[in-house]
Design a protein around this motif. Structure first.
Motif, PDB file in Angstrom:
ATOM      1  N   PRO A   1      -7.529  51.939  70.077  1.00 53.75           N
ATOM      2  CA  PRO A   1      -7.988  50.775  70.430  1.00 53.75           C
ATOM      3  C   PRO A   1      -9.291  49.930  69.123  1.00 53.75           C
ATOM      4  O   PRO A   1      -9.875  49.702  69.241  1.00 53.75           O
TER       5      PRO A   1
ATOM      6  N   GLU B   1      -2.931  50.332  71.446  1.00 55.68           N
ATOM      7  CA  GLU B   1      -3.731  50.740  72.425  1.00 55.68           C
ATOM      8  C   GLU B   1      -5.311  49.862  73.025  1.00 55.68           C
ATOM      9  O   GLU B   1      -5.844  50.374  73.666  1.00 55.68           O
ATOM     10  N   TYR B   2      -5.191  48.922  71.844  1.00 56.49           N
ATOM     11  CA  TYR B   2      -6.336  48.036  71.612  1.00 56.49           C
ATOM     12  C   TYR B   2      -5.713  47.037  73.900  1.00 56.49           C
ATOM     13  O   TYR B   2      -7.253  46.502  74.036  1.00 56.49           O
TER      14      TYR B   2
ATOM     15  N   TYR C   1      -6.885  49.635  76.331  1.00 56.51           N
ATOM     16  CA  TYR C   1      -8.386  48.816  76.218  1.00 56.51           C
ATOM     17  C   TYR C   1      -9.092  48.071  76.863  1.00 56.51           C
ATOM     18  O   TYR C   1      -9.580  48.017  77.518  1.00 56.51           O
TER      19      TYR C   1
END
Lengths: 244, 269
Positions: free
Chosen positions: A218, A234-235, A238
């Motif tokens: 992330p 992925e961030y 997150y």
């Protein structure tokens, strides 16, 4: 002092106002994606425009992010963005604390809480009369607050000169869209429209490509070797988790 | 108030008694036992009677304040917090002006002073103030060690290890140093064009014969060798009722408080 950039005729960017909790989460994710994109843009400008960095590059990138939030948006939206971005740093700090981790003083980034106060300080310092309540609400100590208007002026003069330079040839088409992860269509749309808006205001000295793509963590980063910003898919997940 | 501006900043903000080797719950970085000024070389006195530890830290402080001076007098664009820029300038100056042996000695002495400050911070219980204009002493410690390692990674591997710099940070230090050394290097080249000069002038001193004053005077002469400034600037060594040092932009003055020298001498014991 160069303050011209702020009052330049940049279009004001409107954000939709959240109406319920779902929208709050969306607003939080969008705010932090934008702030992070501006942070990475800071790294890109430092590299592409050859900005002399006398202090920590990470701090300089944070400062640009705050200045753009202040400059691009109308007051209500700017305040909403500042809150959500500030809560992003606070969320990370609390998450670390909950995991029993002390702040990573050794990291190239400042501790999250410090980044939080720097953000609040500069945002307040940009318009102290209007944002007194924001500073109080977000707990900026008076001992720091008294310096914030000067800190803002100094940061705005420095970055403003760079922004003047890249505004001179605008609109441009130097910021290119790369891979946009189809599984994250809302984030992809945000980045697509943001890149359009940035091209309206800025023409960089060299091309910069922005990706939204999986990268196994992330995070978000700028690669000076290829002049690419990668916002990791992925961030987005997150941030959604952090919003809870 | 005399020191009312943002550029008036502390070098070592608080009195920080050294508690070597203390274990603190909220203080998790690997404590390197070598980060104490207690080895005999650090206590050795120079020709002025000042210990190496005190001299190293006064030197670093003068460089730090000189950064504030240059930012003010040359109207340098500062893209992030000024205090961090001043810390990094000090690291660049140490590397540019001193040979390898002296640079390493200064590195340990300055790191030890930050370490003492960090111990003091953690002793306060609540942890360091995250809202301050300066970084926390732990952060300044790592940034400083990173710069000193990054300036010469091949030779200074052991310094990074002994001073507990995590690998994850160490890998970016060479790039970090290169970036800041280039930026500050251009500034130093600019002020060096008409050197030597006499821009820095010793002004008020409490005791002209004290080791601290004589050391500061010699450092001032050394700086005049390599730079000329837009404005003539006083250098004073006087009591100011706090452990501190300042740059005052108008009329320009670098002020080294005698209390800072005393504090550093106490730390070294």
């Amino acid at each position: 002092m160069k303050l011209g950039w702020l009052s330049a005729s940049l279009g004001l960017w409107l954000l939709s106002v959240p109406a319920n909790a779902q929208d709050d989460t969306t607003a939080f994710i969008e705010a932090n994606l934008l702030a992070t994109l501006y942070h990475e843009l800071g790294h890109a400008l430092i590299d592409i425009e050859g900005v002399p960095i006398y202090g920590q590059e990470e701090d300089a990138a944070d400062v640009l992010s705050i200045l753009l939030i202040d400059a691009f948006y109308e007051e209500e939206d700017a305040v909403a963005l500042a809150y959500d971005t500030a809560f992003g740093f606070l969320g990370e700090a609390e998450r670390s604390k909950a995991q029993g981790l002390a702040p990573a003083y050794w990291d190239v980034h400042g501790p999250d809480e410090q980044r939080y106060f720097n953000l609040v300080c500069l945002f307040y310092g940009a318009d102290p009369d209007e944002r007194d309540d924001v500073a109080a609400d977000l707990g900026l100590p008076d001992d720091r607050a008294e310096y914030c208007p000067d800190e803002f002026d100094q940061a705005n003069a420095a970055w403003g000169a760079i922004l003047d330079e890249i505004s001179a040839g605008a609109p441009g088409n130097t910021i290119l869209l790369g891979e946009l992860d189809a599984d994250y269509s809302e984030a992809a749309d945000l980045i697509r429209s943001e890149v359009d808006l940035l091209n309206e205001d800025f023409a960089l000295s060299a091309e910069l490509t922005v990706h939204l793509a999986p990268c196994g963590e992330p995070n978000a980063f700028y690669d000076p070797g290829t002049a690419e910003i990668t916002m990791c898919s992925e961030y987005v997940d997150y941030l959604a988790e952090l919003a809870r | 108030m005399r020191f009312g501006s943002i550029v008036l900043v502390t070098a070592l903000a608080v009195p920080a008694p050294l508690i070597a080797g203390g274990v603190k719950g909220d203080y998790v970085r690997p404590r390197a036992t070598i980060v104490t000024p207690d080895d005999s070389a650090a206590l050795q006195e120079d020709e002025f009677g000042l210990s190496r530890f005190v001299a190293s830290n006064i030197r670093e402080t003068i460089y730090h304040e000189l950064a504030h001076l240059l930012i003010d007098q040359l109207e340098l664009p500062v893209f992030g917090p000024e205090e961090f820029a001043a810390d990094l300038f000090a690291a660049v100056m140490i590397n540019r002006l001193h040979n390898e042996d002296d640079t390493i000695a200064i590195t340990y002495d300055v790191a030890a002073a930050y370490d003492a400050g960090a111990t003091k911070e953690s002793d306060r219980g609540a942890g360091p103030a995250m809202w301050g204009v300066h970084g926390t002493d732990q952060q300044r410690y790592y940034n400083f060690v990173c710069m000193m390692y990054g300036a010469n990674p091949e030779e200074r591997d052991d310094i990074a290890r002994e001073l507990g710099l995590p690998d994850e940070r160490a890998e970016t230090c060479a790039d970090e140093y290169a970036l800041t050394a280039r930026a500050w290097g251009e500034v130093l080249d600019r002020v060096g064009e008409n050197a030597p000069g006499t821009s820095l002038k010793m002004d008020w001193v409490l005791d002209p014969d004290s080791p601290l004053t004589r050391f500061v005077k010699a450092e001032t002469a050394r700086l005049n060798e390599i730079l000329t400034l837009p404005r003539e600037t006083s250098v004073s060594v006087i009591p100011c009722e706090e452990i501190n040092a300042y740059y005052d932009p108008g009329p320009p003055e670098i002020l080294i408080c005698t209390e800072l020298g005393e504090h550093l001498a106490d730390l070294a014991q």
